[in-house]
Design a protein around this motif. Structure first.
Motif, PDB file in Angstrom:
ATOM      1  N   THR A 461      67.548  14.487  32.617  1.00  0.00           N
ATOM      2  CA  THR A 461      67.243  15.821  32.294  1.00  0.00           C
ATOM      3  C   THR A 461      67.102  16.864  33.454  1.00  0.00           C
ATOM      4  O   THR A 461      66.073  16.249  34.325  1.00  0.00           O
ATOM      5  CB  THR A 461      66.039  15.798  31.260  1.00  0.00           C
ATOM      6  OG1 THR A 461      66.222  14.934  30.128  1.00  0.00           O
ATOM      7  CG2 THR A 461      65.660  17.227  30.919  1.00  0.00           C
ATOM      8  N   PRO A 462      67.867  17.662  33.672  1.00  0.00           N
ATOM      9  CA  PRO A 462      67.641  18.555  34.850  1.00  0.00           C
ATOM     10  C   PRO A 462      66.620  19.703  34.661  1.00  0.00           C
ATOM     11  O   PRO A 462      66.264  19.869  33.595  1.00  0.00           O
ATOM     12  CB  PRO A 462      69.122  19.236  34.753  1.00  0.00           C
ATOM     13  CG  PRO A 462      69.609  19.543  33.525  1.00  0.00           C
ATOM     14  CD  PRO A 462      68.925  18.024  32.900  1.00  0.00           C
ATOM     15  N   GLU A 463      66.077  20.072  35.941  1.00  0.00           N
ATOM     16  CA  GLU A 463      65.216  21.078  35.871  1.00  0.00           C
ATOM     17  C   GLU A 463      65.892  22.479  35.649  1.00  0.00           C
ATOM     18  O   GLU A 463      66.968  22.468  36.030  1.00  0.00           O
ATOM     19  CB  GLU A 463      64.315  21.226  37.347  1.00  0.00           C
ATOM     20  CG  GLU A 463      63.607  20.012  37.285  1.00  0.00           C
ATOM     21  CD  GLU A 463      62.776  20.013  38.833  1.00  0.00           C
ATOM     22  OE1 GLU A 463      62.947  21.044  39.361  1.00  0.00           O
ATOM     23  OE2 GLU A 463      62.245  18.933  39.334  1.00  0.00           O
ATOM     24  N   SER A 464      65.056  23.445  35.368  1.00  0.00           N
ATOM     25  CA  SER A 464      65.935  24.809  34.923  1.00  0.00           C
ATOM     26  C   SER A 464      65.949  25.626  36.160  1.00  0.00           C
ATOM     27  O   SER A 464      65.098  25.616  36.793  1.00  0.00           O
ATOM     28  CB  SER A 464      65.069  25.694  33.827  1.00  0.00           C
ATOM     29  OG  SER A 464      65.949  26.835  33.606  1.00  0.00           O
ATOM     30  N   ASN A 630      74.595  21.447  37.325  1.00  0.00           N
ATOM     31  CA  ASN A 630      73.071  21.652  36.823  1.00  0.00           C
ATOM     32  C   ASN A 630      72.150  20.856  37.960  1.00  0.00           C
ATOM     33  O   ASN A 630      72.627  20.623  38.889  1.00  0.00           O
ATOM     34  CB  ASN A 630      72.637  21.218  35.468  1.00  0.00           C
ATOM     35  CG  ASN A 630      72.914  19.681  35.231  1.00  0.00           C
ATOM     36  OD1 ASN A 630      72.706  18.926  36.084  1.00  0.00           O
ATOM     37  ND2 ASN A 630      73.055  19.177  34.035  1.00  0.00           N
ATOM     38  N   GLN A 631      70.970  20.945  37.973  1.00  0.00           N
ATOM     39  CA  GLN A 631      70.235  20.688  39.050  1.00  0.00           C
ATOM     40  C   GLN A 631      70.327  19.179  39.311  1.00  0.00           C
ATOM     41  O   GLN A 631      70.381  18.749  40.409  1.00  0.00           O
ATOM     42  CB  GLN A 631      68.824  20.846  38.765  1.00  0.00           C
ATOM     43  CG  GLN A 631      67.795  20.347  39.701  1.00  0.00           C
ATOM     44  CD  GLN A 631      67.174  19.173  39.465  1.00  0.00           C
ATOM     45  OE1 GLN A 631      67.075  18.780  38.380  1.00  0.00           O
ATOM     46  NE2 GLN A 631      66.708  18.420  40.545  1.00  0.00           N
ATOM     47  N   GLU A 745      68.570  21.388  30.137  1.00  0.00           N
ATOM     48  CA  GLU A 745      67.219  21.753  30.392  1.00  0.00           C
ATOM     49  C   GLU A 745      66.527  21.896  29.515  1.00  0.00           C
ATOM     50  O   GLU A 745      65.011  22.072  29.638  1.00  0.00           O
ATOM     51  CB  GLU A 745      67.512  23.148  31.247  1.00  0.00           C
ATOM     52  CG  GLU A 745      68.186  22.784  32.797  1.00  0.00           C
ATOM     53  CD  GLU A 745      69.773  22.999  32.521  1.00  0.00           C
ATOM     54  OE1 GLU A 745      70.274  23.279  33.834  1.00  0.00           O
ATOM     55  OE2 GLU A 745      70.324  22.681  31.610  1.00  0.00           O
ATOM     56  N   ASP A 746      66.781  22.275  28.134  1.00  0.00           N
ATOM     57  CA  ASP A 746      66.151  22.549  27.020  1.00  0.00           C
ATOM     58  C   ASP A 746      65.461  21.326  26.375  1.00  0.00           C
ATOM     59  O   ASP A 746      64.752  21.408  25.591  1.00  0.00           O
ATOM     60  CB  ASP A 746      67.123  23.337  26.037  1.00  0.00           C
ATOM     61  CG  ASP A 746      67.444  24.478  26.533  1.00  0.00           C
ATOM     62  OD1 ASP A 746      66.780  25.277  27.098  1.00  0.00           O
ATOM     63  OD2 ASP A 746      68.433  24.761  26.193  1.00  0.00           O
ATOM     64  N   ASN A 783      72.008  17.397  25.691  1.00  0.00           N
ATOM     65  CA  ASN A 783      73.251  17.185  26.972  1.00  0.00           C
ATOM     66  C   ASN A 783      74.556  17.230  26.197  1.00  0.00           C
ATOM     67  O   ASN A 783      75.049  16.009  25.836  1.00  0.00           O
ATOM     68  CB  ASN A 783      72.899  16.163  27.704  1.00  0.00           C
ATOM     69  CG  ASN A 783      73.522  16.241  29.078  1.00  0.00           C
ATOM     70  OD1 ASN A 783      74.587  16.867  29.275  1.00  0.00           O
ATOM     71  ND2 ASN A 783      73.071  15.637  30.182  1.00  0.00           N
TER      72      ASN A 783
END
Length: 890
Positions: A461-464, A630-631, A745-746, A783
């Motif tokens: 899970t990436p950071e926003s 994404n991050q 990110e959610d 995702n």
């Protein structure tokens, strides 16, 4: 019908062999005898207009004369007859054909014309085509041998898909000797219709298959391939070997990015992004697939080696370190325990050498202790046929002990005699991979770990991070102006405008057309400055001496302006000198990096990151990714470079968080402007606190511009974020909500939304009460591959932006229909949010070009059923507790 017809190809009840004959040297005869002689239980019909019988069975003059509906036709006729035969199959309602015949487009214009006719018939009748130039299809479990290959295959759990018919035949020979089994063997041929993406989709959900292996020479539809692979790799390992790693010729590139992103490195990056394990040889292909199907995935690269011979253990260690693996550091408890069971002359360190006189009991004692060690991620037992232990006895010990761990156990039995082969069969039958060399075993372990890393990338899970969406009018105007002027690339100031619009930090850049303007601009910026040539025909300024650093006075500015002008004019008489750009001299020490993008023929736009500056092409330290980033993806791109590793070990680490943000913004720029063929920022100077782009270059995609600049169809490798569904709405209560497609990110907020649901709402959505969703399950909801599934969430416009509702549409295999689900938080029910989500659902379905959307609703969910009826859905009973609702869109 696509996936249904594939099912009829791979599980046919009735087969027609067109071109079947009695001649021993005929391919058609071989296929027919393979089908009738291998124990296949379905019906096989020979088709030959010149024979009444074939091999004693009544023959038919054409497929249309067969009294039964045919699932699969195998065509082995001369090339010039293939289009006509395929048309006859289409008219007769045949679901699919395998074309063995060669001699189509690969033979020239006449063959290409035949293939064009064939494709027209395929599209007209919706018939699925494997081939042309295919070896055929094998399904060992059902004795389906629709092939002219001589070798039979062992039933197993591996689906082998090959673009080479010759290699397919060779692999069957090797697999027979190695006792490797298959759920299917498919020779794709030259891929007119059914491609690698179709086959990955099919075997990704097929029950007989546990892993998919591919031999690939080229990929025609990169996006379709990636979409299928990303979907299937989460549940079934995909292992691949790619031929043709080196291009014989590479066109001269106009930018650094163009020369750094070679074709094979792009393929490797794509495979990594999709979760595919790429191996180097055919033997590795099956070794890895079998091991991944048999054993749990290692969570790390720390391997414990137990051996009765020191030399092979040293070889294994060398190979492990060379492949970036590690020897597990045994815990103090394990070391002390080993001392109590081993003679004093035995090595207690890893690799653990228990000497040639080791008995089965000594192997057992050591393995029992090592399997409990928390520092180990996997175990390799190396055995040489000597001393007191027989291979079969050791195999039985390993089988029993392997049940005590959830970590992978692999073996290397270094002998080819009958007793070792018997021991290997015992091990493999019990799900323990066994090899003849330690190098093979180590390679397989590391490939297994690569798969673990790939899964982590898919699930992480990436950071926003902030992403800019600037007004593109001005920027597109720059591209159009350059196009009208016949320029291939933008000037430095124009390129900097793009970076500034996406809030990528840039150095102040002024333009001077005359020496006087250069002096004024230098004074405004403040000495020392940098002068750079400005010319629409010069791409690499430094190569012609068009960049001068550390200019410290007005006199120098005036003099050097003239020198740069002369160098530009001497470079080429047709080159236009337009002046210079002036920038402040960057004094702070920092790392010089390159951030770039180029378009690949198969995979579209790529993202390149690595060591920059004047030596970028010399070091070639770059890693490749694909937009959108994404991050998490940005971080993986950074961490895979040599400069990151060097900086981390030097005490001056890179500012990773800052670079991540720049990469994500840069990725969005590339996604928003498909008119850009290549772009690079070189160098991007990064220190502990800040970053600044010193130079930038944008090359225009003339082909795209000539078609129409306004053509914004998404042609990237990975489906871009569908921002068209971002919209503000107002509920009946006056509450403002924001609708937007869900992102990885959610995940945290989506989980909080699910936890807020009442038991009744939870049951209405999932048909059960879920107390806690795992990270893996939440990833599947957040995702997404937007080509296959779109979910839109509704959030309140307050500080925490809580999610209060969601709608989801998941395409069925084949893409003709899709299943939907709608969920609204308890406190917001009855305020019109569900209605707005249903309207958006219909819009999404139409955009995805599905014929029908459907959903399953609890028979007690009266509000939802009423809403469906209001929106025009057909509502019908599915079972006692469930109602099926559906709406035709086309």
């Amino acid at each position: 019908m696509g996936i249904e017809n594939l099912n009829r190809i791979f599980n046919p009840k009735r087969i027609a062999v067109i071109g079947a004959s009695d001649r021993d040297d005929s391919i058609g005869a071989k296929i027919f005898s393979n089908l009738t002689g291998a124990g296949y239980k379905g019906e096989v019909f020979p088709v030959n207009p010149f024979r009444r019988t074939v091999q004693g069975i009544t023959a038919y003059p054409s497929v249309s004369k067969i009294p039964s509906e045919i699932d699969l036709a195998v065509i082995a006729t001369p090339a010039h007859t293939v289009p006509q035969v395929a048309e006859e199959c289409g008219k007769a309602g045949v679901a699919g054909v395998i074309i063995i015949s060669a001699g189509l487009k690969e033979t020239g214009d006449n063959g290409a014309s035949l293939e064009k006719q064939l494709l027209e018939h395929q599209k007209k009748y919706g018939i699925r085509v494997i081939g042309p130039n295919s070896l055929g299809v094998i399904r060992p479990k059902s004795n389906l041998y629709a092939t002219f290959a001589d070798k039979q295959a062992i039933p197993g759990k591996i689906a082998f898909i090959s673009q080479s018919a010759a290699l397919c035949a060779s692999a069957l020979d090797w697999a027979s000797e190695a006792q490797v089994g298959f759920s299917a063997v498919v020779s794709t041929g030259s891929i007119l219709d059914v491609d690698l993406g179709d086959l990955i989709d099919y075997f990704g959900i097929e029950a007989q298959t546990r892993s998919i292996v591919l031999y690939v020479e080229s990929i025609k539809d990169g996006r379709k391939f990636m979409s299928a692979a990303r979907c299937s790799a989460r549940t079934k390992p995909i292992v691949l070997v790619k031929a043709g790693r080196f291009k014989e010729s590479i066109e001269a590139a106009l930018s650094h990015s163009g020369s750094l992103g070679g074709e094979d490195s792009v393929y490797s990056a794509a495979f990594k992004r999709a979760g595919i394990v790429r191996v180097e040889a055919i033997r590795d292909l099956f070794n890895c697939a079998e091991a991944l199907a048999m054993q749990p995935n290692p969570t790390g690269s720390n391997l414990t080696i137990i051996t009765n011979a020191g030399g092979p253990a040293i070889m294994a260690t060398d190979h492990l370190i060379a492949r970036d693996g590690k020897l597990a550091e045994l815990s103090n408890e394990t070391v002390q325990a080993l001392k109590s069971v081993l003679p004093s002359y035995c090595s207690i360190a890893n690799p653990i050498d228990i000497y040639e006189e080791a008995t089965p009991k000594r192997f057992k004692n050591v393995m029992e202790l090592c399997l409990k060690d928390p520092n180990s991620n996997g175990f390799l037992v190396i055995y040489t046929h000597q001393g007191a232990t027989k291979p079969v006895d050791l195999a039985n010990v390993i089988v029993e002990l392997a049940k005590q761990t959830r970590k992978p156990v692999i073996t290397a039995l270094m002998s080819e005699d009958e007793s070792c082969w018997k021991a290997r069969r015992i091990l493999q039958k019990n799900g323990i991979p066994s090899f003849t060399s330690p190098e093979e075993a180590v390679s397989t372990f590391m490939y297994m770990y690569n798969y673990t890393q790939s899964l982590e990338l898919l699930y992480q899970t990436p950071e926003s991070l902030p992403v800019e969406h600037p007004d593109s009018t001005l920027l597109r105007g720059l591209l159009r102006q350059a196009f009208r002027e016949g320029r291939k690339f933008l000037s430095l100031p124009e390129s900097m405008c793009f970076l500034e619009a996406y809030k990528i930090p840039t150095v102040k850049t002024l333009v001077a057309r005359t020496p006087e303007e250069a002096i004024a601009a230098s004074s405004k910026i403040g000495y020392p400055v940098v002068l750079k040539a400005l010319s629409p025909q010069v791409s690499h300024k430094s190569k012609i001496g068009g960049v001068i650093l550390n200019v410290c006075s007005k006199w120098e500015t005036k003099s050097l302006f003239g020198e740069i002008a002369d160098r530009v004019k001497n470079y080429n008489n047709t080159v236009e000198f337009q002046g210079v750009t002036i920038q402040p001299m960057i004094r702070e020490k920092g790392y010089e990096l390159i951030v770039g993008s180029k378009k690949d023929d198969q995979f579209g736009s790529t993202i390149i990151f690595g060591t920059g500056g004047a030596a970028a092409e010399l070091f070639k330290d770059v890693c490749i990714g694909f937009p959108p980033l994404n991050q998490t993806l940005a971080r993986r791109l950074i961490e895979d470079t040599a400069i990151y590793k060097h900086a981390s070990s030097s005490g001056r680490p890179l500012n990773v968080a800052l670079i991540e943000e720049i990469l994500v913004k840069f990725s969005q720029l590339v996604t928003d402007f498909p008119e850009i063929k290549e772009i690079d920022i070189n160098p991007l100077i990064v220190n502990e606190d800040n970053a600044v782009a010193v130079d930038a270059r944008i090359i225009i995609d003339w082909g795209r511009m000539m078609r129409e600049v306004a053509d914004h169809q998404d042609k990237s490798l990975i489906a871009s974020y569908p921002k068209k569904y971002v919209a503000a709405r107002r509920l009946k209560s006056g509450t403002k909500v924001l609708l937007h497609p869900v992102k990885a990110e959610d995940e945290k907020r989506f989980n909080e939304f699910l936890k807020s649901l009442s038991p009744e709402s939870m049951h209405f959505r999932f048909f059960e009460i879920i107390k806690e969703m795992s990270h893996e399950m939440l990833t599947r909801y957040c995702n997404l591959d937007y080509d296959r599934e779109i979910a839109v969430v509704a959030e309140l416009n307050d500080v925490n932006k809580p999610i209060i509702g969601a709608v989801r549409l998941i395409l069925d295999p084949g893409g003709k229909s899709g299943e939907f689900a709608v969920l609204v938080g308890d406190e917001l029910q009855g305020l019109g949010l569900g209605s707005k989500l249903m309207d958006l659902l219909v819009e999404i379905g139409k955009d995805m070009r599905v014929d029908k959307i459907y959903g399953y609703v609890s028979a007690n969910n009266y509000k939802m059923l009423q809403l469906c009826k209001k929106k025009g859905f057909k509502v019908e009973t599915f079972d006692e507790e469930t109602t099926r609702t559906s709406l035709f869109l086309q």
